[in-house]
Design an enzyme around this catalytic site. Sequence first.
Site, short mmCIF file in Angstrom:
data_model
loop_
_atom_site.label_atom_id
_atom_site.label_comp_id
_atom_site.label_asym_id
_atom_site.label_seq_id
_atom_site.Cartn_x
_atom_site.Cartn_y
_atom_site.Cartn_z
N THR A 12 81.32 46.55 64.16
CA THR A 12 81.34 45.91 62.90
C THR A 12 81.27 44.56 63.16
O THR A 12 81.23 43.83 62.04
CB THR A 12 82.67 45.10 63.50
OG1 THR A 12 83.52 44.61 64.39
CG2 THR A 12 84.22 46.72 63.46
N ASP A 14 77.46 42.17 62.79
CA ASP A 14 76.06 41.25 61.58
C ASP A 14 75.40 42.23 61.83
O ASP A 14 74.31 42.57 60.55
CB ASP A 14 76.01 39.85 61.70
CG ASP A 14 75.06 39.94 60.05
OD1 ASP A 14 75.77 39.60 58.76
OD2 ASP A 14 73.77 39.38 60.39
N ARG A 44 86.92 45.47 68.36
CA ARG A 44 87.78 44.56 68.47
C ARG A 44 88.59 45.31 67.25
O ARG A 44 90.09 45.13 67.32
CB ARG A 44 87.89 43.48 68.96
CG ARG A 44 87.18 43.19 70.08
CD ARG A 44 87.37 42.22 71.63
NE ARG A 44 88.49 42.23 71.63
CZ ARG A 44 88.97 41.37 72.25
NH1 ARG A 44 88.15 39.71 72.96
NH2 ARG A 44 90.57 41.12 72.47
N ASP A 179 63.25 45.49 71.04
CA ASP A 179 61.58 44.52 70.34
C ASP A 179 61.65 44.81 69.00
O ASP A 179 60.36 45.52 68.86
CB ASP A 179 60.57 43.82 71.52
CG ASP A 179 60.16 42.54 71.19
OD1 ASP A 179 60.15 42.39 69.91
OD2 ASP A 179 59.71 41.48 72.19
N HIS A 180 62.60 44.49 68.23
CA HIS A 180 61.86 44.90 66.95
C HIS A 180 60.32 44.44 66.53
O HIS A 180 60.29 44.66 65.38
CB HIS A 180 62.97 44.23 66.12
CG HIS A 180 62.60 42.99 65.81
ND1 HIS A 180 63.44 41.31 65.99
CD2 HIS A 180 62.32 41.80 64.56
CE1 HIS A 180 63.09 40.26 65.69
NE2 HIS A 180 62.49 41.11 64.20
N GLU A 218 58.31 30.20 60.78
CA GLU A 218 59.23 30.80 59.92
C GLU A 218 59.28 29.02 59.43
O GLU A 218 59.15 28.22 59.44
CB GLU A 218 60.30 31.23 60.80
CG GLU A 218 60.73 31.82 61.68
CD GLU A 218 62.12 32.29 62.35
OE1 GLU A 218 62.59 32.96 62.17
OE2 GLU A 218 61.88 31.24 63.82
N ASP A 237 63.45 32.15 72.99
CA ASP A 237 64.09 33.00 71.60
C ASP A 237 62.46 33.80 70.89
O ASP A 237 62.87 35.16 70.69
CB ASP A 237 64.46 32.13 70.48
CG ASP A 237 64.65 32.84 69.40
OD1 ASP A 237 65.51 33.76 69.78
OD2 ASP A 237 64.42 32.29 67.80
N HIS A 242 58.85 38.25 72.36
CA HIS A 242 57.90 38.59 71.24
C HIS A 242 56.22 38.43 70.70
O HIS A 242 55.74 39.17 70.75
CB HIS A 242 58.55 38.18 69.60
CG HIS A 242 60.23 39.15 69.42
ND1 HIS A 242 60.92 39.79 69.85
CD2 HIS A 242 60.61 37.39 68.69
CE1 HIS A 242 61.95 39.77 68.97
NE2 HIS A 242 61.94 38.93 68.79
N LYS A 342 60.06 26.82 63.60
CA LYS A 342 60.51 26.75 63.32
C LYS A 342 60.43 25.91 61.83
O LYS A 342 59.76 24.68 62.28
CB LYS A 342 62.13 26.62 63.53
CG LYS A 342 62.69 28.20 64.52
CD LYS A 342 64.33 28.34 64.47
CE LYS A 342 64.10 29.80 64.75
NZ LYS A 342 64.46 30.52 63.71
#
Length: 524
Positions: A12, A14, A44, A179-180, A218, A237, A242, A342
């Site tokens: 359920t 994201d 859940r 690792d996308h 980003e 991160d 990555h 970022k």
Amino acid sequence: MEPTTFVLFGATGDLAKRKIYPALFNLFLDEKLPSSFSLIGLGRREWTDASFRANVEQSIREFSRRQGKDPSFVKQFVETFKYSVLDIGRQEDYVKLKHLIEQREEELHLPPNRLFYLSVGPEHFQPIAANIQESGLGSANGWKRLVIEKPFGHDLQSARVLNEKLSQAFTENEIFRIDHYLGKPMVQKLEALQQNNPVIQGLWNNRHIANVQITANETVGVEERAGYYDHVGALRDMFQNHMLQLLMMTAIQLPRESGFDEVQVKKKRIMEALEPLLKQDVAASVIRGQYAAGSVKGEPVRGYVDEPGVAAGTMNDTFIAAKLQIDDYFWRGVPFYIRTGKRMKEKSTRIVIEFKEQFTTSLTEKKDHAEANLLVIEMSPNESITLQLNAKDGSGTGAVKPVHIDIHPAGEQLPEAYENLIRDALAGDSTFFAHWDEVELAWAWAQPILEAFEENLVPLHLYEAGTYGPSESDELLAQDGFHWWFDANNEQTNALVSQEYSYHNSWNTLVSLQSTPDSWRKSC
């Protein structure tokens, strides 16, 4: 592919909604799912099978890159989806799950091949794996696989503890660490580019390459992730996982038709050859930054310390740039420059290979970096592989101008990273996943940097949001006589990114495409 039951923890959430269901649906449209396939979603929320399927359909409508020609395709796709309420810490829920899986396998005549996908927080990896083992969920006469998302630990010690716990329930060849970035089509084409083109393969070493630049910038800030991000920063991160994975995939030397075992060995060797940094020397090779107030795309944005959920006085890093050296036969003496941040001026993920200047000496005595020979792999927001070569201008003046050769899908709609990775996990192919040896070596290499940051041995440089990071990042390259390619202040080099050039006939004279996969050869 063998018939499979796909057991999705966090059904359920994201990630499932935005990535997993759309990826599975596009595999379904391409007939790349197992012929017999069942999915059991766990969460859940008190959902029924019908409400679960309705939510999956909604996620496909919102986030899938394709909808299919026939609206009935979506209904057909979700018809074998079931849902079960599960509390991660309740062992009796796993016993109920085991009964449900066995019932579905009997109804659909499926062998007990089970893929457990953990789309949940990393704190849940170990208890779920332990409960799978204790309940007998993974002890059937078929195969079992565990798919987990990063982060794989918070530092070297926690990563080792996590791996030890997971290894009690799954063997290493049963664990698929996503690792996308490794699923991005251009990263996977990079491997094929080396293997299938002898010209490129012959240039892939320190005799011909001056430096390698890997960028992942980003424009967004921390947004709703502030509570998480303020404890990890850019180093944990992005950089440790990555960025180092992209370095490995760029640096490996692969013979043709290499299998995943050989890829794993070669990537490990790259990490073993990566020159370590001592804690007291980190500041000489690593630039640490944090964004201040500025503007992005003409809109004013606040500084990191003023973001909701960020601790007062935080020294957290939102930008990292580093110079790395690989001490092996192929790469000794070639600097690898890596940066990620970022609130940068533009969103971009790319690898730039800059060739040495002797390539141009037969054409011109002017050694101008603006006319360097480059191989550029663009991964985001656009996807392309472009070779920039210098040639004499046909005007007869003897001037040199760059010629651009694009090797890209020519309008082909590429699969998204999760499509590639889920397909490979279902097939048992771990080529583009992070193996434990690589993860451990990456954490070991990053550990002195973590310690240097914690002890404030590395200055924290503020940079204005909407720029390319602190000026010290530029100085890191300038001291070696190089500069970052494709930043906005270099208008001449930006032409390679902003314009499209097609010289496909010229490419045939440079690279033999006889051994290149048909789909790529056609696109060229």
